[in-house]
Write a protein that holds these residues in place. Structure first.
Motif, PDB file in Angstrom:
ATOM      1  N   ARG A  48     -10.774 -30.988 -67.001  1.00  0.00           N
ATOM      2  CA  ARG A  48     -11.547 -31.678 -68.017  1.00  0.00           C
ATOM      3  C   ARG A  48     -10.769 -31.780 -69.323  1.00  0.00           C
ATOM      4  O   ARG A  48     -10.919 -32.759 -70.073  1.00  0.00           O
ATOM      5  N   ASP A  51     -10.470 -35.116 -71.545  1.00  0.00           N
ATOM      6  CA  ASP A  51     -10.922 -35.044 -72.939  1.00  0.00           C
ATOM      7  C   ASP A  51      -9.817 -35.541 -73.882  1.00  0.00           C
ATOM      8  O   ASP A  51     -10.080 -36.282 -74.835  1.00  0.00           O
ATOM      9  N   TYR A  54     -18.101 -39.874 -70.984  1.00  0.00           N
ATOM     10  CA  TYR A  54     -18.360 -39.582 -69.573  1.00  0.00           C
ATOM     11  C   TYR A  54     -19.638 -40.283 -69.149  1.00  0.00           C
ATOM     12  O   TYR A  54     -20.564 -40.447 -69.942  1.00  0.00           O
ATOM     13  N   ASP A  78     -23.300 -36.682 -62.725  1.00  0.00           N
ATOM     14  CA  ASP A  78     -22.486 -35.474 -62.791  1.00  0.00           C
ATOM     15  C   ASP A  78     -21.253 -35.651 -63.681  1.00  0.00           C
ATOM     16  O   ASP A  78     -20.284 -34.905 -63.545  1.00  0.00           O
ATOM     17  N   HIS A  79     -21.304 -36.657 -64.547  1.00  0.00           N
ATOM     18  CA  HIS A  79     -20.178 -36.921 -65.454  1.00  0.00           C
ATOM     19  C   HIS A  79     -18.880 -37.159 -64.684  1.00  0.00           C
ATOM     20  O   HIS A  79     -17.799 -36.807 -65.164  1.00  0.00           O
ATOM     21  N   GLU A  80     -18.972 -37.756 -63.506  1.00  0.00           N
ATOM     22  CA  GLU A  80     -17.782 -37.952 -62.683  1.00  0.00           C
ATOM     23  C   GLU A  80     -17.033 -39.243 -62.991  1.00  0.00           C
ATOM     24  O   GLU A  80     -15.985 -39.524 -62.404  1.00  0.00           O
ATOM     25  N   LEU A 110     -15.617 -42.124 -66.178  1.00  0.00           N
ATOM     26  CA  LEU A 110     -15.195 -42.242 -67.574  1.00  0.00           C
ATOM     27  C   LEU A 110     -15.230 -43.709 -67.968  1.00  0.00           C
ATOM     28  O   LEU A 110     -14.611 -44.552 -67.313  1.00  0.00           O
ATOM     29  N   ALA A 166     -13.330 -39.821 -63.489  1.00  0.00           N
ATOM     30  CA  ALA A 166     -12.921 -38.841 -64.494  1.00  0.00           C
ATOM     31  C   ALA A 166     -11.830 -37.900 -63.989  1.00  0.00           C
ATOM     32  O   ALA A 166     -11.128 -37.274 -64.793  1.00  0.00           O
TER      33      ALA A 166
END
Length: 432
Positions: free
Chosen positions: A9, A13, A220, A224-226, A228, A416
């Protein structure tokens, strides 16, 4: 295929920070240079004589950067391993006479750069950024990263045909953004505003290279924030990954066998034919001067180029769930499936079988999965800096990248995990 490496991550980021801070090619190369400086690189001027010392060096020219790391004891004929990318993205760029307007609206005159999805620029809060040139020839970067302009879409009540026929935009009439109110258009207003914003005395700016950008930050996306979502991933995603890979190799305790290089060019989106584009002399000049600075001859230059390999890293097309028929039926790259190897037998991509072996070895060394991409035979295939680099310099070149959706939109979409996986593959490639 191996299982995907652990998602870092922190890398993604950092990519988000890089995207947000790089609204133009000029900002992108400045940010890449700053990161390389922290890894011990130093800038060298093209107008100076170069020495053959070891270590990290880089050249900046406009919106392009070429950086390289010379290991201790490198011979003049030591080959290069190059990560190639581009810094520009399709957008709306400011015209030489920018101040315009009609019917009480102040507007900024823009020209369409590259091939943007025009509808994605409608009703967006846009900032303006770029490079200002002063009377003494110096340049200053400027970035108004707040809602400043907007291209307002026509209400459906005034064009009912949109429902049946779809949106049709005229590049000249429909894409000029508004940025205020006033019946009297005053020449020089925009530049005066930017001079004040950048703290430059009035009347000092005599040239500009300015463009608009969406001020919505990367984010994100997904349950599941997978995923971007963000701007300019085509192709700052590769510039960021290449910068991180070169810095990692230069900072490693083990010395690479070849000379690792990052070459990030401008103007890919309109053909690469410029002094900062891949079809210009910049890369060849830098590589040759590096050979000669280490005491090499033309024979050493030829030997070095013959052993050189370039990975041309650019975004590609993930399979689209709503338009799967537009893709090759047996090649469906998926997001978070690892980088893609791009193949086209008509040389729209530079990859051949030996190039595939090079990329396979790098991915295996990094424990990174990869996928293959070819276009549907019934669809035209895009191209990259890869074939240009191969033809201009006689360098073995392999086309790769990250699979995304919404390419050339003001806001693109990738997995992501994939930026981290790409950086791992590029690091392993430069280390080999």
């Amino acid at each position: 295929m191996t299982e995907p490496a652990r998602f870092d991550r922190g890398h993604t980021d950092d990519l988000m920070t890089f995207l947000a801070a790089s609204p133009t090619p000029y900002h992108a190369v400045a940010n890449a240079a700053e990161r390389l400086e922290k890894a011990g690189f130093r800038q060298v001027a093209e107008t100076d004589a170069w020495d053959g010392t070891s270590g990290g060096k880089y050249v900046l020219r406009g919106g392009a950067i070429v950086a390289w790391y010379v290991p201790e004891g490198a011979a003049p004929h030591t080959p290069f391993r190059i990560v190639g990318a581009h810094t520009d993205s399709p957008n709306l760029r400011v015209k030489p006479l920018p101040d315009t307007g009609a019917h009480g609206w102040r507007q900024v005159a823009v020209e369409i750069y590259g091939g943007p999805l025009l509808n994605s620029w409608l009703d967006r809060d846009l900032g303006i950024a770029g490079r200002l040139t002063l009377r003494d020839g110096s340049t200053r970067l400027v970035n108004v990263d707040r809602p400043l302009l907007r291209v307002p879409q026509l209400a459906i009540h005034l064009d009912r045909s949109v429902t049946a026929d779809g949106l049709k935009l005229d590049k000249q009439r429909h894409m000029q953004p508004v940025w205020g109110l006033g019946r009297d258009v005053r020449d020089g207003d925009l530049i005066a505003f930017l001079e004040e914003t950048a703290g430059i005395p009035a009347g000092e700016v005599t040239g500009w290279d300015l463009m608009t950008h969406s001020v919505e930050p990367p984010a994100y996306l997904g349950r599941d924030h997978e995923l971007l979502a963000g701007p300019r991933m085509d192709n700052l995603l590769s510039v960021h990954a290449g910068t991180a890979a070169l810095a990692a190799v230069a900072s490693s305790s083990s010395q690479p066998a070849s000379i690792p290089v990052l070459a990030a060019f401008d103007h890919e989106e309109n053909g690469s034919q410029s002094d900062t584009g891949a079809d210009g002399p910049l890369l060849g000049n830098v590589l040759e001067r590096s050979v000669f600075a280490r005491g090499g001859s033309y024979e050493d230059r030829a030997r070095a180029f013959a052993g050189t390999v370039c990975l041309s890293s650019d975004t590609g097309h993930a399979v689209h769930p709503n338009y799967a028929e537009r893709h090759d039926p047996t090649h469906h790259p998926r997001v978070n499936g690892g980088p893609i190897l791009k193949v086209n037998v008509n040389n729209r991509y530079a990859t051949d079988g030996s190039g595939r072996a090079e990329f396979t070895a790098a991915c295996e060394a990094a424990d990174v999965p990869f996928q293959s991409f070819v276009s549907n035979n019934s669809m035209p295939c895009g191209t990259t800096i890869g074939p240009i680099t191969a033809a201009r310099h006689g360098i073995k070149t392999v086309d790769i990248g990250v699979a995304i959706l919404s390419m050339h939109s003001v806001r693109e979409l990738c997995g992501a995990d994939d930026p981290f996986l790409l950086a791992g593959a590029l690091t392993a490639f430069l280390e080999r």
